[in-house]
Design an enzyme around this catalytic site. Structure first.
Site, PDB file in Angstrom:
ATOM      1  CD  GLU A 211      -1.209  -0.077   3.714  1.00 22.54           C
ATOM      2  OE1 GLU A 211      -2.334  -0.538   3.524  1.00 22.54           O
ATOM      3  OE2 GLU A 211      -0.819   0.275   4.842  1.00 22.54           O
ATOM      4  CG  HIS A 250      -3.111   0.193   7.594  1.00 28.23           C
ATOM      5  ND1 HIS A 250      -2.739  -0.722   6.636  1.00 28.23           N
ATOM      6  CD2 HIS A 250      -4.037  -0.429   8.363  1.00 28.23           C
ATOM      7  CE1 HIS A 250      -3.405  -1.840   6.810  1.00 28.23           C
ATOM      8  NE2 HIS A 250      -4.205  -1.696   7.854  1.00 28.23           N
TER       9      HIS A 250
END
Length: 294
Positions: A211, A250
């Site tokens: 990511e 996140h």
């Protein structure tokens, strides 16, 4: 043989009587994981689902000397202390499920563990599952992963579940899935897990789920490009449309000062001849093609 854990692994659950710890301890026991002890300060001498509970990791490790793995479900403000306790009690692997641990506490505790040669999976991670051994340490649903030959290493819990499920339905299955976590500070890198998959004869190919944020994906691409993995690999990078400076999910998923873009990660994998899926649903077909060329 899977990486990090196997059917002989004896596990201690830190925070076993809490809401999350108790729920997932039942799930781990039902799957087949050898949970031999739990720790909750003040509840030593009791049992949870037949598992003895101790006041400290020191007490638990003394009574269960074969245990070498713990999983942490304790609240964020106590989680770093739990990691120190696990390391000092002699654990070889510690899976930290807890999220929102204060950054500087996290930094000091993870560095302490690494300096003592402990594998820390997480923090803020789903843990590890090895379907052929019927062992999972953490919160990965047992139903998503069938025994098989593809290793998964991922920064995303839900994408781990989704792609494990697709690989399993396609007949490829999963050797070991490792969710390394999405915080800026985590214990294990992609490269460290890839090196373990390289040495695992059960793993014939690896899926890397990255990511935005940081440079671990670029490091993994360099490792693969230099021949470090030696097995087919397929990548997926989440966050292609994320705007710079905005955190996406996140804590570590943020493009800062132009570093950590999805574009740079995709280019790095492509330069290493690693196919990159546009969508999670494309991963299985790309892996089949990569295996056929190996």
């Amino acid at each position: 043989m899977p990486i990090l854990v196997n059917s002989r692994t004896e596990v201690i659950v830190q925070g076993i009587t809490g809401k999350e710890g108790s729920f997932h301890t039942r799930a781990m026991l039902a799957y087949g994981t050898k949970v031999v002890a739990g720790v909750t300060p003040g509840k030593g001498g009791t049992k949870f689902e037949g598992v003895p509970v101790y006041d400290s990791m020191r007490d638990a490790a003394r009574e269960h000397p074969a245990a070498d793995t713990s999983v942490i479900f304790v609240p964020a403000r106590f989680a770093s202390d739990a990691l120190y306790e696990a390391v000092e009690a002699g654990m070889r692997n510690v899976v930290v499920i807890t999220e929102h641990i204060p950054l500087h506490d996290e930094l000091r505790a993870v560095n302490f563990a690494r300096a003592n040669g402990v594998h820390v999976v997480g923090p803020n991670c789903p843990g590890v599952i090895a379907p052929s051994q019927k062992v999972k340490v953490g919160i990965i649903p047992a139903s998503v992963a069938a025994p098989g030959k593809i290793g998964i290493v991922s920064r995303s819990g839900t994408l781990t579940y989704e792609i494990a499920n697709q690989l399993s339905k396609a007949g490829l299955g999963v050797s070991t899935a490792v969710g390394i976590g999405g915080d800026p500070i985590i214990g294990m890198s992609f490269v460290e897990v890839l090196a373990m998959f390289r040495d695992d004869p059960e793993t014939k190919g690896v899926v890397i789920i990255g990511e935005i944020g940081g440079s671990m994906e670029e490091d993994a691409a360099k490792f693969i490009g230099s021949g470090g993995l030696g097995k087919p690999a397929v990548a997926y990078v989440a966050g292609r449309t994320a705007p710079p400076g905005k955190r996406m999910g996140h804590a570590g998923a943020i493009i800062s000062m132009g570093v950590g873009t999805a574009e740079s990660k995709v280019k790095a994998f492509q330069a290493a001849s690693v196919p990159v899926a546009d969508r999670p649903s494309d991963v299985t077909e790309l892996m089949k093609k990569a295996l056929s060329r190996a």
